[in-house]
Design an enzyme around this catalytic site. Structure first.
Site, PDB file in Angstrom:
ATOM      1  CG  ASP A  59      -1.968  -0.937   1.236  1.00  0.00           C
ATOM      2  OD1 ASP A  59      -2.007  -1.750   0.126  1.00  0.00           O
ATOM      3  OD2 ASP A  59      -2.804  -1.205   2.024  1.00  0.00           O
ATOM      4  CE  LYS A 103      -3.814  -4.478   1.111  1.00  0.00           C
ATOM      5  NZ  LYS A 103      -4.885  -3.193   1.932  1.00  0.00           N
ATOM      6  CB  CYS A 151      -2.545  -2.842   5.338  1.00  0.00           C
ATOM      7  SG  CYS A 151      -4.105  -2.269   5.074  1.00  0.00           S
TER       8      CYS A 151
END
Ligand code: VGL
Ligand code: ZN
Length: 192
Positions: free
Chosen positions: A14, A99, A147
């Site tokens: 990310d 995702k 994450c």
């Protein structure tokens, strides 16, 4: 210090504008510093013949992941917006796994979870790694306590030898960061 071979994957979690850019919607302090550090690691991984794979938080406009629909996070990484793009300075040379695409939470690069029903699903990440015979992963990116944490936890749970490069991450909540790292260590994640 991470070593790379063809059986290792570097997972870059990310590194997107909303997290890494000081003007981003869910800016993680120091996130921009992760971009250059990740690039150095990406170059190293490539020299070692490792796969580099990226995750991308990719939410629909409306999702219970967001505060305005009952969730805990401000709106971020909405599909097709600039905030959702991988940082422009990040070297992207490998598959990108999205995702949260159907409105699930999607904290881990490996799995997604419906915030209302708790139902779990898988992303294609595990398949990508298995297909190449990868048994070891090195993880960097954002955010360390969210994450990155969930991705490392899933990786070690799936049997990958898992290393987290702490300097190439930054947490949303610095106060909780050490405890979260200790949790990973207890699960068998190598911290370096
Ligand atoms: C993340 C909060 C919400 C992350 C994603 O990438 O760490 N954090 N969605
Ligand atoms: Zn998100």
């Amino acid at each position: 210090m991470a070593e790379y071979t063809a059986e290792t994957a570097l997972i870059v979690v990310d590194v997107q504008n909303d997290f890494a850019d000081p003007g981003g919607n869910l800016y993680v302090r120091g996130g921009e510093e992760v971009v250059e550090a990740a690039n150095r690691e990406i170059a190293k991984a490539q020299r070692g013949g490792a796969l580099v794979v990226y995750t991308q938080d990719w939410h629909p406009e409306q999702t219970p992941h967001f505060q305005d629909h009952g969730g805990v996070w401000p709106r971020h990484c909405v599909q097709g917006t600039e905030g959702a793009e991988l940082h422009p300075n990040l070297e992207v040379e490998g598959p990108v796994v999205q995702k949260g695409t159907e409105g699930e939470d999607g904290y881990s690069g490996f799995s997604v979870r419906d915030p209302e029903t708790g139902e779990e699903g898988a992303t294609e990440l595990d398949g990508i790694l298995r297909e190449r015979g990868i048994d070891r992963v090195v993880i960097v990116g954002l955010a360390q306590d969210v994450c990155v944490h969930e991705t490392a936890k899933d990786a070690v749970g799936k049997g990958y030898d898992t290393e987290l490069l702490v300097d190439v991450t930054r947490p949303v909540d610095p106060d909780a960061a050490q405890e979260r790292l200790d949790e990973l260590k207890d699960l068998g994640v190598h911290l370096s």
